[in-house]
Motif scaffolding. Structure first.
Motif: not given
Length: 503
Positions: A146-152, A181, A196, A210, A212-213
């Protein structure tokens, strides 16, 4: 995305497999795996075998070469759907597998005879923990593509997540669902678009949003994954110069985006188009519009008291979304109200039956009551009189409107053979008035149009500015008016976007 300090922080690395040999994946909570424990021990004693155990690290006790697949990473990466699974590896790559227990297959696969003497010849296996609904979202979030890239954002173990999210300014004033997540990965499963991929440039900060956001905010709003395609389409509808979200935020008028959903997808995701259509109680209606508003807030920076300058506002600014009553493929509807009117999306060039969402810059709905009219002309006059009052009875041409017609009113028109367009045309005729009645100072009211329009006949709405929508409960002689913001090129215009149910 939110995560707590006491979440499982186990290493994500996948346990290594032998370069050559046999590998079995089992779990104690599987009768077939329990049954073949002696078979595994026999295979180990006669060759090379590694057993990955999903649940109990001590199982099977008779096998020495055990690896606890504690995070299920090995099972997930090797697509284990059923246990027991027996695999063969050569040079570190899998060269074959069998699932369940079958003496002839196991003997042929291993080249060993006499396996499981005294056991039943065949037994089916059980579902792998790696495909258990209780684990699959977490595994997809940790190991998936899924390529999650959001800041944790880390929260302390003693923090209340709901209060912490509110304190950080993420909320519209209502509680939020923590966007873990796992939940974000599950939301992303509702679309085939890459995490993304940029969906839209969101006002007022003109920030890229994106997929994801958008998913993070859809989770916080309380959406289910099947709602996500509608959220993405609705976001696209408001993020353009035609809709002018920035201008709508900055205005002091009490308006916000109103979303009307057409097409089979509305039924598929369980949207309400009937009783209490503008009210509480339906999850899809309540959360889709809220998700878009949270994106505008959290990605675009559109917060009340800052860029959002509404003098009064209205409850619909939290999220205002509903579906329209329309005919299904079999000609049926969800409400008793006939099928004689085309859906709203046809106003924007789409065919009836298209999955589409219309974004309308609107205020809160106001009720129109007419309990006595039984002919279309009388009812049209009632509706026209009510529409004339939008924002001010003497202000014309500046404001579009939605006229939401419930089944008991729409039936008056449909049974008389009036189409939706014919009804709109007649109401437009009835809302056209002499300029002499509308100029400033007429009837002792300072507000009004300039004096040079005194000799003109002035329509209340610009051409195409009145939109009839069929919705509401099947009992009650009511309609509702949703007034617009300043419309046309100087303000905002409704935008209709097709929804791809697979996107």
């Amino acid at each position: 995305m939110a995560s707590s300090a006491d979440e499982n922080q186990a290493d994500n690395a996948v346990a290594e497999v032998p370069g050559d040999g046999l590998v079995a994946v089992v779990k104690r909570d599987c009768p077939t795996c329990e049954l073949i424990g002696p078979v595994l021990a026999d295979i180990e004693s006669r060759g090379s075998l590694t057993v990955f155990t999903q649940d109990d690290p001590a199982f099977p006790e008779a096998v020495a070469a055990r690896v606890h697949d504690a995070d299920l990473g090995f099972s997930w990466h090797h697509d284990i759907e059923t246990v027991p699974t027996l695999m063969r590896f050569a040079d570190g790559a899998e060269t074959g597998r069998i699932v369940g227990w079958s003496r002839p297959e196991w003997e042929s696969f291993t080249g060993l005879g006499g396996l499981g003497d005294g056991l039943p010849e065949h037994r089916p296996g059980c579902g792998s923990l790696s495909v258990d609904p209780a684990h699959v979202d977490a595994l997809e979030a940790r190991f998936g593509g899924s390529g999650l890239s959001a800041r944790r954002v880390e929260f302390g173990s003693q923090e209340d997540l709901h209060e912490a999210m509110f304190d950080r300014g993420w909320s519209d004033g209502l509680p939020l669902v923590p966007p873990t997540a796992e939940r974000v990965a599950a939301m992303l499963a509702g679309t085939s678009r890459a995490a993304d991929e940029v969906v839209a440039n969101v006002a007022p900060d003109l920030a890229d949003c994106t997929v994801e956001k958008a998913a993070v905010n859809a989770v916080m709003a309380g959406c289910r994954p099947e709602y996500f395609p509608v959220v993405l389409a609705a976001l696209t509808a408001v993020c353009n110069d035609t809709f002018n979200m920035h201008g709508m935020l900055a205005t002091t008028m009490p308006v916000g985006p109103v979303f009307i959903v057409n097409g089979p997808i509305a039924r598929q995701i369980g949207m309400n188009n009937g009783m209490n259509v503008f009210g509480q109680g339906n999850r899809a209606n309540s959360t889709i519009g809220r998700a878009v508003q949270l994106i505008v807030r959290n990605v675009g920076g559109g917060r009340p008291g800052e860029v959002d300058r509404a003098a009064l506002g209205q409850p619909g600014k939290v999220g205002f979304c509903f579906a329209e009553i329309e005919a299904a493929a079999d000609g049926s509807t969800d409400e008793s109200g006939g099928t004689g009117w085309d859906p709203l999306c046809t106003d924007f060039g789409f065919e009836a039956g298209t999955n589409a969402v219309t974004a309308f810059p609107g205020e809160a709905p106001r009720s129109v009551v007419d309990q006595l009219s039984r002919d279309p002309e009388s009812l049209a006059r009632t509706l026209a009189a009510s529409l004339n009052a939008i924002h001010h009875p003497k202000l014309v041409l500046g404001f579009d409107a939605i006229l939401a017609v419930a089944p008991d009113h729409s039936r008056v028109f449909i049974d008389s053979g009036w189409t939706r367009q014919q009804t709109a045309d007649r109401i437009n005729e009835l809302t056209t008035r002499p300029g002499s009645e509308l100029v400033r100072g007429a009837d002792g009211i300072a507000e009004g149009v300039p004096d040079f329009l005194a000799e003109a006949d002035l329509p209340k709405f610009r051409e195409g500015g009145l939109h009839l929508v069929h919705c509401g409960g099947g009992a009650g002689l009511f309609s509702a008016v949703i007034g617009g913001w300043v419309n046309g090129e100087v303000g905002a215009q409704p935008v209709c976007v097709e929804i791809d149910p697979w996107r």
